[in-house]
Design an enzyme around this catalytic site. Sequence first.
Site, PDB file in Angstrom:
ATOM      1  N   ASP A 102       0.823  -1.220   0.000  1.00  0.00           N
ATOM      2  CA  ASP A 102       0.000   0.000   0.000  1.00  0.00           C
ATOM      3  C   ASP A 102       0.858   1.271   0.000  1.00  0.00           C
ATOM      4  O   ASP A 102       0.424   2.305   0.479  1.00  0.00           O
ATOM      5  CB  ASP A 102      -0.956   0.006   1.198  1.00  0.00           C
ATOM      6  N   GLU A 169      -2.435  -0.111  -4.099  1.00  0.00           N
ATOM      7  CA  GLU A 169      -3.666  -0.434  -3.377  1.00  0.00           C
ATOM      8  C   GLU A 169      -4.775   0.497  -3.891  1.00  0.00           C
ATOM      9  O   GLU A 169      -4.613   1.713  -3.881  1.00  0.00           O
ATOM     10  CB  GLU A 169      -3.508  -0.234  -1.863  1.00  0.00           C
ATOM     11  N   GLU A 184     -13.932   8.381  11.495  1.00  0.00           N
ATOM     12  CA  GLU A 184     -13.348   7.340  12.352  1.00  0.00           C
ATOM     13  C   GLU A 184     -11.824   7.510  12.418  1.00  0.00           C
ATOM     14  O   GLU A 184     -11.217   7.318  13.462  1.00  0.00           O
ATOM     15  CB  GLU A 184     -13.742   5.970  11.795  1.00  0.00           C
TER      16      GLU A 184
END
Length: 229
Positions: A102, A169, A184
Amino acid sequence: MSQTESSNTLRNKLIDIFDDDSLHSFQQFMASSRDLMSCYRCAIMEIETKFRVLDERFSLAHDRNPIDDIQSRLKSPESIRDKLLRKNLPFTLEAIEQNLFDVAGVRIVCSFIDDIYMLADCLMQQDDITLIQQKDYIKQPKANGYRSLHLIVEVPIFLQDQKKLMKVEVQFRTIVMESWANLEHQLRYKKSLSPDIIEKTEKRLGECAKLSNLLDTQMQEIKDVIENA
Ligand code: 0O2
C-alpha cells in the site's frame, strides 16, 4: 482494549524503539529510495488514468459519471517505517517492494455501491492488470463498521529503458463510506479525548456505520427504480 488505545500503545512502543540515531539512518535510507518512490508515483498515474478513461466512457454511454472523486497518496516515510517495524522487516527497498503493498494508494469514491463493483471488474479485466489481493469490507465490514473494497493490483510502468511491475492499493468507497471512514480516522488520532468519550464515540460510530449501510442500500435501490422506469 479499544482499537484507538491499542494503536496508541503500538505508536508509543515504536517511538521508544526509534531513538534519534535510528531515525536519522531511516531518513537517510528513505532519501536513497527516491527512485522507488518515483516508480510508485508513476504507477499511481497509470491507475488514475485508467479510472479517468472508465469514467469518461461510462458517462458517454450512460449520461452520468460513476466516479465522484479520485484521491491518491504515497505512503509517508513515517508510515512506511512503522509498518516495516510492525511486520518485523528490515529497512531495505526489497522489503518495501515485496511486503508493503500500500505504498501507492488510489481511492475511488462513487455515489453508488454497484458502481464500485462495476469499476473494480472493469479494472481487473484489463489485460495489463494483475489482481494480487482483494479484501471486501463492504460484504464483510470490519468489527468497528468500516466498509470499503480494497484491491491490491500490479500495473506495469514503462520507463526509458525498462518495464517495471508496481503494486498499488485501490480503495473503493461510496461518499457515505468515505465520510464515515474520515470521521473514524480522526477519532483514532485524537489523543486529547478521555477513554470514556472515546468508548462512547466508537459506539456511536458503530451505529452510524449501520445507518450508512442502510443509506447506501436504499439509495442504490432508488437509483435502480429511477433508471429502470
Ligand atoms: P493510510 O493512512 O490510509 O495509509 P496489510 O496492509 O494487509 O498488512 P492492513 O493495513 O490492516 O494490513 O490492511 P487493510 O485492512 O486492507 O487496511 C489498509 C487501509 O485501509 C488503511 O491504511 C486505511 O486507509 C484503510 N482502513 C482499514 N481499516 C480501517 C478502519 O477501520 N478505519 C479507517 N478509517 N480506515 C481503515 P493505513 O495504513 O491504516 O492508513
